[in-house]
Each structure stands twice: as structure tokens, then as C-alpha cells.
Design an enzyme around this catalytic site. Structure first.
Site, PDB file in Angstrom:
ATOM      1  CG  ASP A  71      -6.268  17.245   4.798  1.00 15.98           C
ATOM      2  OD1 ASP A  71      -7.364  17.045   4.250  1.00 15.98           O
ATOM      3  OD2 ASP A  71      -5.207  16.718   4.417  1.00 15.98           O
ATOM      4  CG  HIS A 127      -2.651   9.581   2.179  1.00 14.18           C
ATOM      5  ND1 HIS A 127      -3.865   8.961   2.371  1.00 14.18           N
ATOM      6  CD2 HIS A 127      -2.932  10.888   2.029  1.00 14.18           C
ATOM      7  CE1 HIS A 127      -4.831   9.868   2.344  1.00 14.18           C
ATOM      8  NE2 HIS A 127      -4.292  11.048   2.130  1.00 14.18           N
ATOM      9  N   GLY A 171      -3.287  12.122  -1.703  1.00 13.67           N
ATOM     10  CA  GLY A 171      -2.081  11.346  -2.011  1.00 13.67           C
ATOM     11  C   GLY A 171      -1.482  11.713  -3.362  1.00 13.67           C
ATOM     12  CB  SER A 202       3.302  13.291  -2.830  1.00  9.48           C
ATOM     13  OG  SER A 202       3.025  14.446  -2.105  1.00  9.48           O
ATOM     14  CB  VAL A 256       0.630  18.334  -2.916  1.00  7.69           C
ATOM     15  CG1 VAL A 256       2.112  17.985  -3.020  1.00  7.69           C
ATOM     16  CG2 VAL A 256      -0.049  18.268  -4.285  1.00  7.69           C
ATOM     17  CB  THR A 284       4.651  12.838   0.734  1.00  5.22           C
ATOM     18  OG1 THR A 284       3.690  12.324   1.679  1.00  5.22           O
ATOM     19  CG2 THR A 284       5.942  12.079   0.861  1.00  5.22           C
TER      20      THR A 284
HETATM   21  O1  G3H Z   1      -4.557  15.093   2.624  1.00  8.80           O
HETATM   22  C1  G3H Z   1      -3.384  15.218   2.250  1.00  8.80           C
HETATM   23  C2  G3H Z   1      -2.888  14.582   1.072  1.00  8.80           C
HETATM   24  O2  G3H Z   1      -3.701  13.564   0.661  1.00  8.80           O
HETATM   25  C3  G3H Z   1      -1.427  14.473   0.874  1.00  8.80           C
HETATM   26  O3  G3H Z   1      -0.985  13.198   0.468  1.00  8.80           O
HETATM   27  O4  G3H Z   1       1.335  13.352   1.313  1.00  8.80           O
HETATM   28  O5  G3H Z   1       0.698  11.596  -0.291  1.00  8.80           O
HETATM   29  O6  G3H Z   1       0.814  13.969  -1.033  1.00  8.80           O
HETATM   30  P1  G3H Z   1       0.568  13.009   0.087  1.00  8.80           P
HETATM   31 ZN    ZN Z   2      -5.108  12.933   2.312  1.00  6.84          ZN
END
Ligand code: G3H
Ligand code: ZN
Length: 287
Positions: free
Chosen positions: A84, A183, A212, A214, A234, A236
Site C-alpha cells: 500500500d 488518513h 482513510g 477509520s 482501514v 488507524t
Molecule cells: O491506505 C490505508 C488507509 O487509507 C488507512 O487509513 O488509517 O485512516 O484508516 P486510516
Molecule cells: Zn491510504
């Protein structure tokens, strides 16, 4: 169960009119929790590792990738491995030998024309090796080491016409779009532009990816999937669950020293979070 690929899981979710969730792995316990949550929910999931997590592991992708693959193979749930937010060309090229069937190549900080050129090159590289490639247009801010972006600022949201041209010019298999999420949010208060998701789905022939997630409330995620989001990322939320459990354990038992004692509830808390998000994306809103 044998490893499956991101391409297979995303295609199947899209055909069924629901989503598939992708969870960020930092430690072995994250991978184990994703497998446990997927088994509990009876649903497939993606295990993804970001360039930032690879940096945390001293720049070495191999050990964590091997652990993720071993966890996925020994799971009763169908699981795929995804690399990722890759910006570094060397890490991109390491994806294939490390066993990843998909990558997200992130040139979103570059001006449009440079993003197109770099992404088209990454897609050519990936497709020659059977790798499914996701890329980002618009900016989902708030990544580790970056100041948060205002998700509503001009130029941050993804424009549907530009997205259609970008997909045609790069050949990407999936498109991460900026629709209001950020994020690294620890409160679930983000409001998504659901109408924009609908317009993007109409304009873009490939599956859409929400980063993002979360910080996005349950109902907004359900509506986003119903409107056309397929891959729901997901990260965070798992760390919030992990750290909350560790903090609770150690606050109650300040003399504890055995990490298994606090990592076990932390892993269980992450598994519950995984099962919750999987249930959400598999049951999109009906109205
Ligand atoms: O690429 C990973 C995600 O976009 C995770 O984002 O940590 O805000 O859930 P997040
Ligand atoms: Zn991301």
C-alpha cells in the site's frame, strides 16, 4: 487456504454489489487479528502493508511479507496480500518477489501530468508480472509524516472527468479517490460526499477505493459502498483498538512485563474491529 489475490476479491465484491475491506498490517499481531476477524465474520479480507510500515521495519519488506503470507495461508478465510501507498520505485519492484499480488502506487503528491506518467509506467511494470495496480487521484491527506489536508479544499477532491481521463491514460485496475475522508483519524466524524462517489462511479470504469476509512462513521461507509466504493481501506481503527487494550491492561497492572499478556487482548480487540468493518462493507445501505 491458499492465498487469493486482491483482483479476485475486488472483482467478486463488485459483482455482488458490496465492498471488500483492506486492513493495514504493522506487526504480526495485526496479521493474526485480520485473519481471526475474517474467520469470525466468514468473509474475505485484504492484508496490506504500507511503505511507512516497511520503513518502521528498517526498510525490509521480506520478514513481514513472509509472516503475512504464512498467516494468510493458514487461515480458513480467503485472504490476499497488498502493498500500500508505494512511492519508492525500489519497493515497488520488491512487491513481486515478496509475494504481493497487488500494489497501490501513490504518485498523488505529483502534479497531474507527472502522476499520469509515473503511474502508467508502474502499471506497465505490474501488468507484465500479473500484478493488479491501484493508484490515487486527488489527495487523501493525513498520512504519517504529512500535515493534514483540508479534504474540502479545491484540488483535493477527485474530479470525475479528470478521473476518467486518468484511468484511460494510466490503465490502472482501481482508483483511490478523495471524497472527504482523511488518513489517521481517531474519531469517526468524517462526512463523505456521497453524490461525488456516485458521479465518480458513473465516470470511471474501474473499482473505486476509499482511503482513510477509520474516521468514517458506519452509516457513511455503508452508503459509500452502496454508491460505488468497493475497496475500503482501514488502518488507524486497528491501532486505536490495539493501543486501547494495551493501555488498559498496563494501567490496571503496572508491574506486568510479559508482552503476551497485553498483546493477546490487543489482538482480540483488533480482530473484533476487523469483523465489524467486514460486516459493514458486506451489507451496504439499501437506501
Ligand atoms: O491506505 C490505508 C488507509 O487509507 C488507512 O487509513 O488509517 O485512516 O484508516 P486510516
Ligand atoms: Zn491510504
Amino acid at each position: 487456504m491458499p492465498l487469493v489475490t486482491t483482483g479476485e476479491l475486488v472483482r467478486a465484491a463488485r459483482a455482488a454489489g458490496h465492498g471488500v475491506a483492506a486492513f493495514n498490517v504493522i506487526t504480526l499481531e495485526h496479521a493474526e487479528a485480520i485473519a481471526a476477524g475474517a474467520e469470525a465474520a466468514g468473509l474475505p479480507a485484504l492484508l496490506q502493508v504500507s511503505e511507512n510500515a516497511v520503513k518502521f521495519h528498517g526498510g525490509r519488506l521480506g520478514p513481514l511479507a513472509a509472516a503475512m503470507a504464512a498467516v494468510a495461508r493458514s487461515s480458513r478465510a480467503p485472504l490476499a496480500l497488498h502493498l500500500d501507498h508505494v512511492e519508492d520505485g525500489e519497493l515497488l519492484r520488491a512487491a513481486h518477489p515478496a509475494g504481493f499480488g497487488s500494489v497501490m502506487f501513490d504518485a498523488s503528491k505529483l502534479p497531474y501530468a507527472e502522476n499520469v506518467k509515473a503511474t502508467a509506467e508502474a502499471v506497465r511494470w505490474g501488468h507484465e508480472r500479473g500484478i493488479w495496480v491501484e493508484a490515487e487521484l486527488g489527495r487523501v491527506g493525513g498520512k504519517d509524516g504529512e500535515p493534514p489536508l483540508d479534504a474540502h479544499a479545491p484540488g483535493v477532491r477527485t474530479d470525475p472527468a479528470e478521473a476518467a481521463a486518468y484511468v484511460a491514460d494510466t490503465g490502472v485496475d482501481a482508483l483511490a479517490v478523495a471524497v472527504g475522508s482523511t488518513h489517521a483519524m481517531t474519531e469517526r466524524t468524517a462526512a463523505l460526499d456521497q453524490a461525488l462517489i456516485g458521479r465518480l462511479r458513473e465516470a470511471v470504469p474501474v473499482p473505486l477505493v476509499l482511503h482513510g476509512s477509520s474516521g468514517v462513521p458506519d452509516g457513511e461507509i455503508r452508503r459509500a459502498v452502496a454508491a460505488g466504493m468497493v475497496k475500503i481501506n482501514v488502518g488507524t481503527a486497528l491501532n486505536t483498538a490495539f493501543t486501547g487494550a494495551v493501555r488498559g491492561y498496563l494501567t490496571d497492572r503496572p508491574a506486568a512485563v510479559d508482552p503476551r499478556k497485553y498483546l493477546a487482548p490487543a489482538r482480540d480487540a483488533m480482530a473484533r474491529t476487523v469483523a465489524h468493518f467486514l460486516g459493514l462493507v458486506a451489507a451496504p445501505a439499501t437506501s
